[in-house]
Design a protein around this motif. Sequence first.
Motif, PDB file in Angstrom:
ATOM      1  N   PHE A  50       0.823  -1.222   0.000  1.00  0.00           N
ATOM      2  CA  PHE A  50       0.000   0.000   0.000  1.00  0.00           C
ATOM      3  C   PHE A  50       0.853   1.266   0.000  1.00  0.00           C
ATOM      4  CE2 PHE A  50      -2.182  -3.451   2.186  1.00  0.00           C
ATOM      5  CZ  PHE A  50      -3.340  -3.567   1.431  1.00  0.00           C
ATOM      6  N   SER A  67       0.916   3.735  -3.054  1.00  0.00           N
ATOM      7  CA  SER A  67      -0.141   4.734  -3.253  1.00  0.00           C
ATOM      8  C   SER A  67       0.340   6.141  -2.885  1.00  0.00           C
ATOM      9  CB  SER A  67      -1.373   4.378  -2.418  1.00  0.00           C
ATOM     10  OG  SER A  67      -1.048   4.360  -1.037  1.00  0.00           O
ATOM     11  N   ILE A 125      -3.303  -4.509  -6.626  1.00  0.00           N
ATOM     12  CA  ILE A 125      -2.781  -5.148  -5.415  1.00  0.00           C
ATOM     13  C   ILE A 125      -2.957  -6.656  -5.539  1.00  0.00           C
ATOM     14  CG2 ILE A 125      -2.886  -5.282  -2.911  1.00  0.00           C
ATOM     15  CD1 ILE A 125      -2.037  -2.567  -3.934  1.00  0.00           C
TER      16      ILE A 125
END
Length: 611
Positions: free
Chosen positions: A120, A123, A143
């Motif tokens: 993550f 991002s 993902i």
Amino acid sequence: MWSFARSAVRAYRASLVGSFLIVVSAAALLTANGVLMETGLRGNAPLLTTAAASFAGTAILVVLLVVASTFASALRQRTAQFALLRAVGATPRQVRSMVTAEVVIVFALAAPLGAIPGLFAASLLMPALVSGGVVPGGLDLVISPLPVIGALLLLFPTALLAATLATRKTTKVSPTEAVRGGAAESSELSAARRITAITLFSLGIIVAGTPFVVPGTLGSATGATSAFLLLTAAALAGPAIVGAIARRAARATRSSSNAAAMLALVNSRGFSRRLTAAIIPLALFLALGTVQTGVNGTVVDAAGMQLRAGLGSDVIITSPDGVTAEQAAAVAATPGIDAVVGSSTVLAEVQLEDMWEQTGLRAITGNPTGLIDVDVTLGSLNDLTSADTIAVSSDSLFATGEGVGDTVELRFDGGVEISRTIVAVYDRNLGFGDYIINESSLPASHRPAVADQLFAMGSADLTSLGLRTVSVDDYVDETVAGAASQQQLGAILLFVLIFFIAIAAANTLVMLTSARKPEFALLRRIGTTRSQLTAMISIESVFVMVTALLIGTLSVIPALAGVAYGLLGIFSLGIDWPVYGALAGAVVLIAAVGMLVPALMGTRGRASRVA
């Protein structure tokens, strides 16, 4: 064996915690880059794929080197323990099995802690990706478990190999020899290691000279890799280099009455392998930042130089919304304007062997003679007025065996594919791109509605047409500034990578210095004061700083000098001095804090209580 390994991890957690943190950071870094690459491939974002793949090459090399170095340093401190195990009956296989089990335990705990957040973390880069035009707005990251699996497949074998090499000496000799050599370090290199270091050094010098033989971006890109070859050679020959420097420095200060200086230099000479493990990450930190920023700056300068040399126009005409066909016609009919050529950038994909690669086509209108000089080496740009033709840079055709008369396969959005014949080959691709095509040779559905700019011979007041005229120099300056801003993503990724290296270097220094508590205790018991110990560590840290700066700087000079000659045609170091100064200052800070703080903590209290 697993029970023994768990006990060893608990007992030596201070030395393994550094390895744990590096695995966490490495897993997060590689996983995040894997997410970017997978998103580019599955989300039809070729520029993102190219950027992620380019970064991955450097990142993987650096990460694997750092992980291997960290595990090797942590396990090398326990040579005496491994020797004792051999002395009480442990076989080499049992020692290796124990070390393997420890590595597995560390990875089982650390890898998920890094890999899962890494999925993550990518991002966080999306604003820079969108603003830089790398990805379209609204693109969602893909993902999946693949980046995690890829990171583990790279890191785990590297750590196992480093662990095997770190215990190799102890497990190859007899138990008696293992105990006798457990507390000693030798700066002597094995024949294989010496030959490999010499080979890599020679190869690095040869590669650095590539731009002198193959000018242009290809030769320069190849030459830039010499920095890593030279640094790897220095890592292999590190104990001998560090030992030789320390030996000469100790000999030069032999008549000095400064006991701390003499002790520090003798220590550096006697533990050259330990110091090499601390010096190389710092040298890598300096070298990576210096060579990347130096190459980027040289490429931007070369693009500006080629653009300035290749524009024969008097003015460049632009508009915030682009120049329409009607405005271009009005400009051509304006008194004082003798010739006009429109220029636009059209995104497409070009087929290279069996793969399609994202590129930008410079689409022009009219005859470019006298207005654009791209340093044609074969053919003529005048032939672009013929149907279904294209001009290609020599770098794009390098090693393909193709030239004038051959064809280029292009693909556009919507799956439209065309084949165009090469009518010219040129050299100034940094300023004008790798492909130049006449708008009439583009598919009708992909011809630009407006031109990005007009190159015009002559001058006139065009404000009544809503157009802006700028000089060639101003246009080049604006273009160079825009090219520099487009490197924002590369700069962010580079910062992340050198930050990772900084953590690894600091971790190695802290780990190595903290392991010297018994040495400090012995020195205190024989009368050494705490101020003398502090002075000794301070001098050792200066030795580490200077050696790291020396190795890091010398490893990049051939590369940057070659790149500058290949792209600019001049002899220059091509170093971004403000960045170099900041990196050198960081090396000094990391070495000072990483060695002095653990040393001061390890020498607290009276000598009789130091343990």
